[in-house]
Design an enzyme around this catalytic site. Structure first.
Site, PDB file in Angstrom:
ATOM      1  N   ASN A 117       1.166   5.777  -7.787  1.00  0.00           N
ATOM      2  CA  ASN A 117      -0.031   6.393  -8.401  1.00  0.00           C
ATOM      3  C   ASN A 117      -0.150   7.872  -8.059  1.00  0.00           C
ATOM      4  O   ASN A 117      -1.170   8.342  -7.544  1.00  0.00           O
ATOM      5  CB  ASN A 117      -1.299   5.621  -8.026  1.00  0.00           C
ATOM      6  CG  ASN A 117      -1.551   5.561  -6.524  1.00  0.00           C
ATOM      7  OD1 ASN A 117      -0.624   5.605  -5.730  1.00  0.00           O
ATOM      8  ND2 ASN A 117      -2.826   5.467  -6.140  1.00  0.00           N
ATOM      9  N   HIS A 125      -1.557  -5.109  -6.497  1.00  0.00           N
ATOM     10  CA  HIS A 125      -2.917  -4.798  -6.061  1.00  0.00           C
ATOM     11  C   HIS A 125      -3.814  -5.748  -6.839  1.00  0.00           C
ATOM     12  O   HIS A 125      -4.004  -5.562  -8.045  1.00  0.00           O
ATOM     13  CB  HIS A 125      -3.280  -3.344  -6.347  1.00  0.00           C
ATOM     14  CG  HIS A 125      -4.682  -2.999  -5.944  1.00  0.00           C
ATOM     15  ND1 HIS A 125      -4.971  -1.985  -5.056  1.00  0.00           N
ATOM     16  CD2 HIS A 125      -5.873  -3.529  -6.296  1.00  0.00           C
ATOM     17  CE1 HIS A 125      -6.283  -1.928  -4.875  1.00  0.00           C
ATOM     18  NE2 HIS A 125      -6.857  -2.848  -5.619  1.00  0.00           N
ATOM     19  N   HIS A 159      -2.385  -5.877   0.676  1.00  0.00           N
ATOM     20  CA  HIS A 159      -3.681  -5.780   1.350  1.00  0.00           C
ATOM     21  C   HIS A 159      -4.613  -6.960   1.044  1.00  0.00           C
ATOM     22  O   HIS A 159      -5.739  -6.757   0.571  1.00  0.00           O
ATOM     23  CB  HIS A 159      -4.379  -4.447   1.054  1.00  0.00           C
ATOM     24  CG  HIS A 159      -4.238  -3.899  -0.344  1.00  0.00           C
ATOM     25  ND1 HIS A 159      -4.440  -4.652  -1.476  1.00  0.00           N
ATOM     26  CD2 HIS A 159      -3.921  -2.653  -0.775  1.00  0.00           C
ATOM     27  CE1 HIS A 159      -4.261  -3.887  -2.527  1.00  0.00           C
ATOM     28  NE2 HIS A 159      -3.940  -2.683  -2.154  1.00  0.00           N
ATOM     29  N   ASP A 201      -1.158   0.898   3.922  1.00  0.00           N
ATOM     30  CA  ASP A 201      -1.896   1.396   2.743  1.00  0.00           C
ATOM     31  C   ASP A 201      -2.423   2.809   3.024  1.00  0.00           C
ATOM     32  O   ASP A 201      -3.565   3.145   2.683  1.00  0.00           O
ATOM     33  CB  ASP A 201      -3.030   0.454   2.340  1.00  0.00           C
ATOM     34  CG  ASP A 201      -3.561   0.787   0.940  1.00  0.00           C
ATOM     35  OD1 ASP A 201      -4.616   0.265   0.565  1.00  0.00           O
ATOM     36  OD2 ASP A 201      -2.906   1.612   0.240  1.00  0.00           O
TER      37      ASP A 201
HETATM   38  O1  DOR Z   1      -8.279   2.406  -1.250  1.00  0.00           O
HETATM   39  C1  DOR Z   1      -7.257   2.578  -1.924  1.00  0.00           C
HETATM   40  N1  DOR Z   1      -6.767   3.820  -2.162  1.00  0.00           N
HETATM   41  N2  DOR Z   1      -6.617   1.520  -2.449  1.00  0.00           N
HETATM   42  C2  DOR Z   1      -5.647   1.644  -3.356  1.00  0.00           C
HETATM   43  O2  DOR Z   1      -5.166   0.647  -3.852  1.00  0.00           O
HETATM   44  C3  DOR Z   1      -5.209   2.970  -3.793  1.00  0.00           C
HETATM   45  C4  DOR Z   1      -5.454   3.949  -2.714  1.00  0.00           C
HETATM   46  C5  DOR Z   1      -5.231   5.371  -3.156  1.00  0.00           C
HETATM   47  O3  DOR Z   1      -4.159   5.622  -3.723  1.00  0.00           O
HETATM   48  O4  DOR Z   1      -6.097   6.185  -2.901  1.00  0.00           O
END
Ligand code: DOR
Length: 465
Positions: A110, A195, A249, A320
């Site tokens: 991402n 996820h 997670h 994470d």
């Molecule tokens: O809290 C999160 N932040 N969970 C995720 O799945 C993505 C991550 C992010 O990329 O900031």
């Protein structure tokens, strides 16, 4: 323990030479904890045992008083490059990893652009060349636009596999309807990382967050049922296609109960923050700094996650690591992004749990070395054994330290554990026989991290076979 050589069989009595000798440590091996030396040459472990009289080396690491773990693999980090480097970069993220005793990372798709195409993966591998302090692999994002190409994409060198977001989190990567999910599942063989939060339920319930503006409502908005519904749905869809899954997670007691007897096809990640923090205390103390997706929840869920760790339902611990800047995190909830740093604190936070008797050191090694190597098919890593990569995490189980923001290498420069005292600390980090961190400090100026190598994925086993 023998030193891995065969006396008298064609071996000269002269001493053998290594690139690195690690002397006097307590090794955590598949046989348990044993005092032995390690000889490393050409990036691999070439001898184990009492080596000081029979080996010389270009470099030596004194491991007396330390435990020598197989290199810790963090299979879930977000390093924000390209496109979001005000939050994190590959260099800073991998530097934090190495300073925290981590020798390999799997990085998430991402970014901006998303990692959806072969050229996106190539760009990340090129960006990591000469800038990564630890070994690395990159997930390809699974989506409606690349579903039919995923079998090819996941086979590319340096690819950790396919990762999908069923619920929107940070960024535009989303695969939330069954038709798209089935197309993604149908193309590829490797275990797919998920996820699992149900997008439809998240959309229905977002009003809880918006109307309250109170971060303590985060686990109410993104409730346990949102996680369970998504986990149940993807497991059902994958069961029809025989695709193996890795649920990232996992945050609820209900998911653990559901997944406990589906371990033949589904593996489970648990994170240090879901094992260490709990609602509502963490939100009262840290505010939006504790805001993660899926959320940190109340004690009953944390207890269930610990039970999963102890009973083997949990397969890996992944951080994470998801940095956002303090300024971004200070936006009024729910405009504040979910995420916190974690790659550099994974080892000390979990060693403190070892110190408190929550899990054994061997179990920690299972969860951060043998586990990731096994379920992702990492070639040559995950244990201290002859012929394996010489990735070593050397820790002092008795060292007391206080975690501080100014210790964090991340561009975002903060940790939810700021001010927390721990017992257990990473001292030296060795990546393929190179000392990357010595006495808690980075060594040299040239990052040597390389892409991970993966074994051929086993064929899928369709349902009912
Ligand atoms: O809290 C999160 N932040 N969970 C995720 O799945 C993505 C991550 C992010 O990329 O900031």
């Amino acid at each position: 323990m023998t030193d891995g050589t065969v006396p008298g069989v064609g071996l000269p009595s002269a001493r053998r030479h290594a690139d690195l000798l690690v002397i006097g440590g307590a090794l955590v091996t598949p046989n348990g904890v044993e005092r032995a030396d390690v000889a490393c040459a050409a990036g691999r472990i070439v001898a184990l045992g009492d080596l000081q009289c029979s080996w010389t080396a270009d470099a030596t690491l004194d491991a007396k008083g330390l435990h020598v773990l197989p290199g810790v693999i963090d299979s879930q980090v977000h390093f924000r490059e390209p496109g979001l480097t005000h939050k994190e970069t590959l260099e800073a993220g991998t530097r934090g990893a190495a300073l925290g005793g981590v020798t390999a990372v799997f990085e998430m798709p991402n970014t901006q652009p998303l990692t959806l195409r072969a050229e996106d993966l190539r760009a990340k591998l090129d960006a990591a060349q000469g800038r990564a302090w630890c070994d690395h692999a990159f997930y390809i994002g699974g989506s409606s636009v690349n579903a039919e190409h995923l079998e090819y994409l996941e086979s590319l060198p340096g690819c950790a596999g396919v990762k999908i977001f069923m619920g929107s989190s940070f960024g535009d990567l989303l695969a939330d309807d069954d038709e798209v999910l089935c197309r993604i599942l149908a193309h590829g063989r490797r275990r797919m990382a998920v996820h699992a939060e149900d997008e439809a339920r998240l959309r229905e319930r977002r009003i809880i967050a918006e109307s309250s503006g109170d971060v303590r409502q985060h686990p109410v908005w993104r409730d346990a049922r949102s996680a369970l519904l998504a986990t149940q749905r993807i497991v059902k869809l994958a069961g029809d296609t025989g695709r193996r899954l890795h649920i990232l997670h996992v945050s609820t007691a209900e998911e653990i109960a559901f997944l406990a007897d589906r371990k033949d096809r589904v593996t489970v990640e648990v994170t240090p923050h879901h094992l260490t923090l709990e609602a509502p205390e963490c939100y009262e103390r840290l505010g939006t700094l504790a805001q993660m997706n899926p959320p940190v929840r109340e004690r009953c869920h944390r207890n269930a996650l610990w039970q999963a760790i102890r009973e083997g339902v949990g397969d890996v611990i992944g951080s994470d690591h998801a940095p956002h800047t303090p300024k971004e995190k200070s936006r009024p909830y729910p405009a504040s992004p979910s995420g916190m740093t974690g790659v550099q604190t994974l080892v000390p936070v979990m060693l403190d749990h070892v110190h408190r008797g929550q899990l054994s050191l061997q179990r920690f090694v299972d969860l951060t070395s043998a586990g990731p190597a096994r379920i992702f098919g990492v070639e040559g890593k995950g244990r201290i054994a002859l012929g394996y990569d010489a990735d070593l995490t050397l820790v002092d189980l008795a060292a007391r330290r206080t975690i501080r923001n100014d210790w964090i290498a991340s561009v975002s420069g903060w940790t939810p554990y700021d001010g927390i005292g721990v017992t257990g600390w990473p001292i030296h980090t060795v990546v393929r026989g190179h000392i990357v961190v010595r006495d808690e400090a980075l060594v040299g100026t040239t990052p040597l991290g390389r892409p991970l190598r993966f074994l051929e994925a086993p064929p899928r086993v369709p349902a009912g076979v």
